[in-house]
Design a protein around this motif. Structure first.
Motif, mmCIF file in Angstrom:
data_model
loop_
_atom_site.group_PDB
_atom_site.id
_atom_site.type_symbol
_atom_site.label_atom_id
_atom_site.label_comp_id
_atom_site.label_asym_id
_atom_site.label_seq_id
_atom_site.Cartn_x
_atom_site.Cartn_y
_atom_site.Cartn_z
ATOM 1 N N ALA A 290 0.841 3.678 5.482
ATOM 2 C CA ALA A 290 1.379 2.324 5.580
ATOM 3 C C ALA A 290 0.796 1.709 6.839
ATOM 4 O O ALA A 290 0.776 2.330 7.889
ATOM 5 C CB ALA A 290 2.899 2.349 5.656
ATOM 6 N N GLY A 291 0.322 0.482 6.710
ATOM 7 C CA GLY A 291 -0.269 -0.165 7.872
ATOM 8 C C GLY A 291 -1.691 0.304 8.088
ATOM 9 O O GLY A 291 -2.341 0.791 7.164
ATOM 10 N N TYR B 142 2.571 6.643 9.204
ATOM 11 C CA TYR B 142 2.249 5.547 10.125
ATOM 12 C C TYR B 142 1.465 6.086 11.301
ATOM 13 O O TYR B 142 1.764 7.151 11.817
ATOM 14 C CB TYR B 142 3.522 4.897 10.669
ATOM 15 C CG TYR B 142 4.359 4.260 9.589
ATOM 16 C CD1 TYR B 142 4.112 2.957 9.183
ATOM 17 C CD2 TYR B 142 5.391 4.972 8.972
ATOM 18 C CE1 TYR B 142 4.866 2.371 8.189
ATOM 19 C CE2 TYR B 142 6.150 4.390 7.974
ATOM 20 C CZ TYR B 142 5.888 3.085 7.589
ATOM 21 O OH TYR B 142 6.630 2.517 6.599
ATOM 22 N N ARG B 143 0.485 5.324 11.738
ATOM 23 C CA ARG B 143 -0.212 5.676 12.964
ATOM 24 C C ARG B 143 0.732 5.378 14.124
ATOM 25 O O ARG B 143 1.432 4.374 14.116
ATOM 26 C CB ARG B 143 -1.452 4.786 13.093
ATOM 27 C CG ARG B 143 -2.441 5.282 14.111
ATOM 28 C CD ARG B 143 -3.655 4.415 14.102
ATOM 29 N NE ARG B 143 -3.355 3.095 14.651
ATOM 30 C CZ ARG B 143 -4.190 2.066 14.559
ATOM 31 N NH1 ARG B 143 -5.341 2.195 13.915
ATOM 32 N NH2 ARG B 143 -3.863 0.900 15.084
ATOM 33 N N LEU C 239 10.330 1.781 12.732
ATOM 34 C CA LEU C 239 8.912 1.529 12.952
ATOM 35 C C LEU C 239 8.651 0.697 14.187
ATOM 36 O O LEU C 239 7.626 0.834 14.822
ATOM 37 C CB LEU C 239 8.319 0.819 11.739
ATOM 38 C CG LEU C 239 8.285 1.690 10.496
ATOM 39 C CD1 LEU C 239 7.669 0.926 9.352
ATOM 40 C CD2 LEU C 239 7.487 2.956 10.800
ATOM 41 N N VAL D 117 0.206 10.780 14.108
ATOM 42 C CA VAL D 117 0.880 10.015 13.063
ATOM 43 C C VAL D 117 2.303 10.518 12.904
ATOM 44 O O VAL D 117 2.661 11.597 13.386
ATOM 45 C CB VAL D 117 0.160 10.140 11.697
ATOM 46 C CG1 VAL D 117 -1.211 9.503 11.757
ATOM 47 C CG2 VAL D 117 0.093 11.596 11.263
ATOM 48 N N ARG E 41 4.644 -4.755 14.992
ATOM 49 C CA ARG E 41 4.382 -3.431 15.597
ATOM 50 C C ARG E 41 3.335 -3.549 16.690
ATOM 51 O O ARG E 41 3.467 -3.004 17.772
ATOM 52 C CB ARG E 41 3.849 -2.468 14.534
ATOM 53 C CG ARG E 41 4.900 -1.711 13.814
ATOM 54 C CD ARG E 41 4.279 -0.533 13.099
ATOM 55 N NE ARG E 41 4.302 0.645 13.945
ATOM 56 C CZ ARG E 41 3.726 1.794 13.610
ATOM 57 N NH1 ARG E 41 3.069 1.918 12.461
ATOM 58 N NH2 ARG E 41 3.795 2.827 14.407
ATOM 59 N N GLN F 61 3.773 -5.118 10.432
ATOM 60 C CA GLN F 61 2.606 -4.604 11.142
ATOM 61 C C GLN F 61 2.280 -5.468 12.354
ATOM 62 O O GLN F 61 2.001 -4.960 13.443
ATOM 63 C CB GLN F 61 1.375 -4.563 10.208
ATOM 64 C CG GLN F 61 1.354 -3.349 9.294
ATOM 65 C CD GLN F 61 1.595 -2.070 10.061
ATOM 66 O OE1 GLN F 61 1.101 -1.880 11.179
ATOM 67 N NE2 GLN F 61 2.375 -1.177 9.475
#
Ligand SMILES: Nc1ncnc2c1ncn2[C@@H]1O[C@H](COP(=O)(O)OP(=O)(O)OP(=O)(O)O)[C@@H](O)[C@H]1O
Ligand SMILES: Nc1ncnc2c1ncn2[C@@H]1O[C@H](COP(=O)(O)OP(=O)(O)OP(=O)(O)O)[C@@H](O)[C@H]1O
Ligand SMILES: [Mg+2]
Ligand SMILES: [Mg+2]
Lengths: 262, 348, 233, 262, 348
Positions: free
Chosen positions: E259-260, E346-347, E197, E269, E177, E174
């Motif tokens: 997630a995250g 995931y966003r 990701l 998303v 990211r 994260q």
């Protein structure tokens, strides 16, 4: 060709480096300038000069070998073990460096001489060291041993012991670790130390004259010959010094191939 | 009992005791800095514990109270450390041959052994290079080969599969499975699949203390520590191979994908799949999932934002929403399904 | 009373002298300072040939005292002598043995005996050429085990018992005290070593330098020198 | 305490190491045994002895500093760059080691003396070097520079340049890399080199007496004083040599704390 | 175009060209020894290519034909190498502060930055230690912090997540990211999830040649190279977050596990799940799988001993046996289901 590159050196560094090189090289040039080239060949090929050069090469090689034989163990013990009094011992090992060579020669005389510390023992064993080539080798070893020990110890510490522990965990006995891992890894440091020792032995004067005396072909090494020539014929002395320099440079360059960095 | 370990190392906050049986493989799991590598260092003799006792077979390796401390090379323990640390001045082949040579094998034998091991880790063509001329993953493989080639009484592996690519990982895992099968080994890993496939038992360490211990499948199926819970997520079913499926003791069939060597008919096999992959139905559905287990729900247990549904030997992780929608309660008869592609079958 | 330098400014007189004159000249320097308030005498003691090359390379010398005439001649050849060099002392050879004289050496001829480890100076240095001269005039062939570079080296070997006999100067035997025994021999007179002294040409203290030379040549100087074993030239 | 341990040294290694230690230490004992302890204090506290000791310490410190200033750049250039003629240069830098110190002193005289290579230049600038304390420092620097260069170069090669490239890739200029990474990493080697240089400078005799002369308080260092004392009073010479040894050991032990291996 | 790379390195058999846009993250994938680390070395200036040209923004870093070769420290490129290589004589904090200090920040600023970065990688309490006193995984985290703290124009990361434990991996992913979102980065990894990701595009190298290139989702969804096929196995659906599920452009809903960071309602998303996890039914089943997609089968493609069923945007991997049992052919109307627990959201 593709080439890995290093971080590079700062540019200003070359100034003091060049200054240093000049400082070492200029006196050499000065000596070369003083040489009486007309008689150069005669001067350096005289019987006494050749005998002195041969003796110097033989004794320096022998003393370097001796330095390696006893200096490598000493450096290893100093670098890889700890024991009480180690710090003092490490300083004491440097002594021959500090001692003016003449005093070093006296000390050797007091030790190995007929009336010295070991004199009686040696006499019983019927070993006569004084005035022999062995004495020259001992004197040279005494003054050049610290060079090997100190520079090798530095390399051993810099290299660390990680590979040695890996080797031990693969089942290698300490002797194997030493032979196959430690020594090959510090080879540059060992070579540097051996070169220093050899060079110091080639130039050794004070301890030799005091402990071994000066007899042509037996104990009169090149520095002793140069010193003597200086009294009677300074030109010859300078020419001989140049020979010493050239021989030393050749031996060193041969002994010390430019080792590729790992 | 083959390996007996008790040690405290005060400045690393370690206080651990465990045992490993002869031929057994123990996986050491735990977060970074838990003390896994420290345990291996103590066994290998690179770190002397403050107090402790390590006995391998009948030989005492360390015993602080008896002032015994065997030198590393006498321990017959090979350590694959976390960094490859290949000897930079030796060729790759000589690196691998170093262990056999040190244990007295002839030069020819040692080279042959080295080549064989290099081949097994997929680095056969690298033998003549210097360690400075291989890639990170290649170095790791060579280090694995070097540790295995030493053929020690006890093998210590610290993250042997780190830095490996996805193409070589399954093959190397198979190699390790074969090699470790009858060898006493302590294996440090962060990969649950390694723990499950390579180890008989696992030991979970956190902050220098053992927080969980047991047979691999059990610990991972029913984790009690927070860390093991993170690692967990696998169902394990033991059965017998029937040629294209496994039959469980209760007679039900399990279809899946065979990983590793093909089992022969009649071989014991284990089928593994993640609770995430298990779907819960009230009635038997018709569809591609070919594994359907009729069970009764035993337990519902919150697990973060999921609910873990336990039914007999099996677990399924479903969202809270699903539980509500299906109205699952203890005692509900349910059909647990899992796709055959989600099931990995290994020969035991 | 040669007090023409009674100025308030401190002056330094630099004397370059052979190393074998260390004891005597240091003593004479103290006397000179006492006679000449405000004057400090500093010495540069080294081998005579070293001193000559230093002076020719511009070393700040006022007085030069050599242990042999050869090096003094070199200075004169470089035209750096301030006045005509004068001999102020002489020295002759003497046999030394370890205390107790284990080989019972009595005469010069005994030095050629088999089994006597003899050390002498190398022919290139003054004490060595003297030894050679004496030997040839005495008709004795010497077979030394070592030809040393200086008297001190000979003395050290004998004092340590390493050699059973050596040839050094009378003054050296005296300075060595009871670490060695000395044996005077008549043949030594065939080689007398002379010590010349002079002022240096570019001296900034020419007067003081001349005064120092006079001190050495005069009765005070000769007294100190003969106490140390030097003979008159 | 828990302790990381090394692979251990083979047992037989201690024999030659002990032999080496004995070889260095016995002569020292022999000298100590010769000292006239009754008059020891008087001998070593005479004005001339104290002046010589003070001068030796000052000049050796200065020449060690000079060695570091020009020797570190030289070692870096030799270890981290390649250029044509490097191999020859590396051998030439060792020359002062080989040259008997007296010849070295002559060479310096031929360079910096009134009639030397730079004599005219220096005269114009009204700089007098020979026979001054500066000359002592130069002579000592000349003979001890190779020690620093060689042992540091060995350490630099052993250490390799991996951390330097990392530092450069983090944006560090070469000067920063040098100051914050290279030098700290080779500190053991640098210290070893500096200690060697210092020790060699403390013991320097031949080049000093030839190039700088032997003027009390100005150029007469302890080894020169010992030489002179030997003319008149051998006991005093031995006592002084002992002082030299003790001082050197103290300085070295202080300069060279036992550095924990990384 | 921010980074422009062309280089050949003969003795490592490398011949690669690619471009990275400003702010973009490129994942370099490929087997061990493919040449990934070599590419990074050339960009960082640690290896001079035989021929080649590397341009970053307007600055030419190397151009063999123009004899340009900028020194490493002038490139404003930070490299996290495959080994941590922490400076052994500096404390952990000083290691991380090294980059900022070198780029001219004051001592106080640099220390503050170092502490902040150490905190973000979960190594805040290690600041005062020496690198010799931390564990392997801790060293790796510190090395990541050091590279990030240098705040370069271009970030080169060689396997940043190696040696990390399962507890810290998601958090660090994260962090990366966020950090990499607006930074030009080349990332070497063996983990498909990282590629997906963290990277916008992927480049697959094998034996020194580019074998595949494209947007991360596309390459991994429809791999053409053998290596990418190994890596692949993920369905990717883009949608809008609605608070507890995502809505796809066609209106269908996707449930899954976030997630995250939690997306806000209306955020874009991406939902990812593996084809392995997708089950194929002929009729809509009633059960826990809450994601059901009604589609028509477009394609059936053998993939080893499995059949990949493609239907619209989706893939399902099923065994050949299932295909036969359900009698799936092109054009069959099918219900594809996937459990919510199998879907990671995931966003973007
Ligand atoms: N210093 C070197 N000299 C010569 N060849 C090298 C050197 N370093 C690596 N190689 C070779 O170059 C090729 C590419 O290596 P590289 O390190 O770039 O691989 P990689 O893709 O990073 O692999 P990995 O996933 O294992 O880290 C490999 O075949 C390797 O063996
Ligand atoms: N040489 C050392 N001196 C002091 N402490 C250390 C040393 N090496 C490691 N430590 C500390 O001891 C603890 C245990 O370290 P260890 O290396 O055993 O961890 P690990 O479980 O192997 O972790 P990882 O998964 O990161 O490799 C850690 O907190 C670490 O910071
Ligand atoms: Mg570890
Ligand atoms: Mg790599």
């Amino acid at each position: 060709m593709s080439r890995t590159r290093t971080a590079g050196l700062p540019g200003w560094l070359y100034a003091p480096a060049a200054l240093g090189a000049a400082f070492v090289l200029l006196p050499l040039v000065a000596i070369v300038a003083k040489v009486d080239w007309a008689n150069f060949l005669d001067l350096i090929t005289s019987e006494s000069s050749r005998a002195a050069l041969a003796l110097s090469l033989r004794t320096s090689a022998a003393s370097t070998a001796l330095c390696v034989l006893i200096g490598v163990p000493m450096a290893l013990v100093l670098a890889r073990t700890t024991f009480p009094g180690q710090r003092i011992l490490r300083s004491l090992v440097l002594l021959p460096l500090v001692l003016p060579p003449v005093v070093g020669g006296l000390a050797l005389l007091y030790t190995f001489g007929r009336r010295g510390l070991l004199g009686h023992t040696l006499e019983v064993l019927d070993i006569r060291i004084a005035f022999s080539t062995i004495a020259v080798v001992l004197a040279q070893t005494f003054v050049s041993l610290p060079f090997l020990v100190v520079s090798l110890e530095g390399s051993l510490r810099t290299a660390g012991d990680r590979y040695e522990t890996v080797a031990a965990s693969l089942g290698a006995r300490p002797t194997t670790v030493l032979r196959r891992i430690t020594l090959p890894l510090v080879l540059p440091g060992l070579l540097a130390g051996a070169v220093l020792s050899f060079a110091r032995a080639m130039g050794e004067f004070g301890a030799t004259i005091t402990f071994a005396g000066s007899l042509q072909g037996v104990t009169r090494t090149l520095p002793l010959e140069i010193y003597l020539q200086r009294e009677s014929d300074p030109d010859a002395a300078v020419a001989l010094a140049l020979v010493l320099v050239v021989v030393a440079v050749l031996v060193i360059a041969w002994l010390r191939p430019e080792r590729a960095a790992r | 009992m083959s390996l007996e370990f008790t040690a405290t190392v005060a400045d690393r906050g370690l206080e651990v005791a465990f045992e490993v049986a002869t031929g057994e493989t123990l996986a050491l799991l735990g977060p970074n800095g838990a003390g896994k590598s420290t345990v291996l260092s103590v066994i290998a003799g690179l770190l002397r514990p403050d107090t402790g006792r390590v006995v391998l077979d009948d030989r005492t390796l360390v015993a602080t109270d008896e002032r015994v401390d065997l030198a590393p090379h006498l321990r017959e323990v090979a350590l694959l450390a976390q960094e490859p640390l290949l000897f930079p001045h030796l060729s790759v082949r000589e690196n691998v041959a170093f262990g056999p040579r040190s244990r007295g094998r002839s030069r020819t034998e040692a080279r042959a052994a080295a080549d064989a091991w290099l081949d097994r880790v997929g680095a056969a063509e690298l033998g003549d290079r210097k360690p400075g001329e291989v890639s990170g993953g290649q170095a790791q493989r060579i280090a694995v080969a070097r540790a295995l080639a030493a053929e020690p009484h006890l093998l210590l592996l610290d993250e042997p599969m780190a830095a490996l690519d996805v193409a070589v990982t399954p093959a190397l895992r198979q190699t390790l499975r074969q090699v470790l099968a009858d060898r006493t080994t302590v294996l440090v890993t962060h990969d649950v699949l390694d723990a499950l496939l390579l180890a008989d038992r696992v030991l979970v360490i956190d902050e220098g203390r053992v927080v969980e211990e047991g047979r691999s499948g059990e610990v991972l199926a029913q984790p009690r520590s927070a860390f093991a819970a993170r690692l967990a997520g696998l169902n394990l079913l033991h059965g017998t191979w029937r040629g294209d499926h496994a039959v469980l003791p209760d007679g039900s069939q399990v279809h899946g994908i065979v990983a590793g060597p093909e089992p022969a008919v009649g071989d014991l096999v284990v089928a593994t799949f993640r609770p995430h992959a298990v779907a819960v139905y009230l009635e038997r559905p018709v569809g591609s999932p070919r594994n359907v287990f009729a069970t009764t729900i035993d337990d519902l247990e919150p697990l973060g934002d999921l609910i873990r549904v336990r039914a007999g030997q099996l677990s399924a992780d479903v969202t809270a929403h699903s539980v509500a929608a299906l109205d699952l309660v203890l005692g509900t008869a349910a059909q647990l399904t899992v796709k055959a592609t989600e099931v990995a079958i290994y020969r035991l | 009373g040669s007090d023409d330098s009674g100025s308030t400014k401190e002056k330094t007189l630099t004397v370059f002298a052979a190393a074998s004159l260390t004891g005597t000249f240091t003593e004479l320097g103290k006397k000179f300072e006492a006679d000449h308030p405000g004057v400090k005498v500093t010495f540069n003691f080294a081998g005579s040939s070293d001193l000559v090359s230093q002076i020719t390379e511009g070393a700040p010398a006022d007085v030069f005292a050599s242990a042999d005439t050869k090096n003094m001649d070199k200075l004169a050849a470089a035209d750096l002598d301030g006045q005509e060099p004068e001999n102020f002392a002489s020295n002759t050879l003497e046999i030394v043995t370890p205390p107790g004289n284990p080989e019972k050496i009595a005469t010069f001829a005994d030095l050629a005996r088999k089994g006597v480890d003899l050390v002498i100076c190398a022919p290139e240095v003054p004490c060595g050429s003297a030894a050679r001269t004496v030997a040839s005039s005495a008709g004795v062939t010497l077979k030394p085990v070592s030809e040393e570079q200086s008297v001190k080296d000979v003395l050290a070997k004998v004092a340590a018992g390493e050699a059973e006999a050596g040839l050094v100067y009378v003054t050296d035997v005296k300075a060595a005290g009871d670490t060695v025994d000395g044996i005077v021999f008549p043949e030594s007179s065939s080689a007398v070593n002379l010590y010349p002294i002079t002022t240096v040409k570019d001296s900034k203290n020419a007067d003081l330098a001349a005064a120092f030379v006079q001190l050495v040549l005069g009765s005070v100087g000769q007294g100190v020198l003969s106490a140390a074993g030097f003979a008159r030239p």
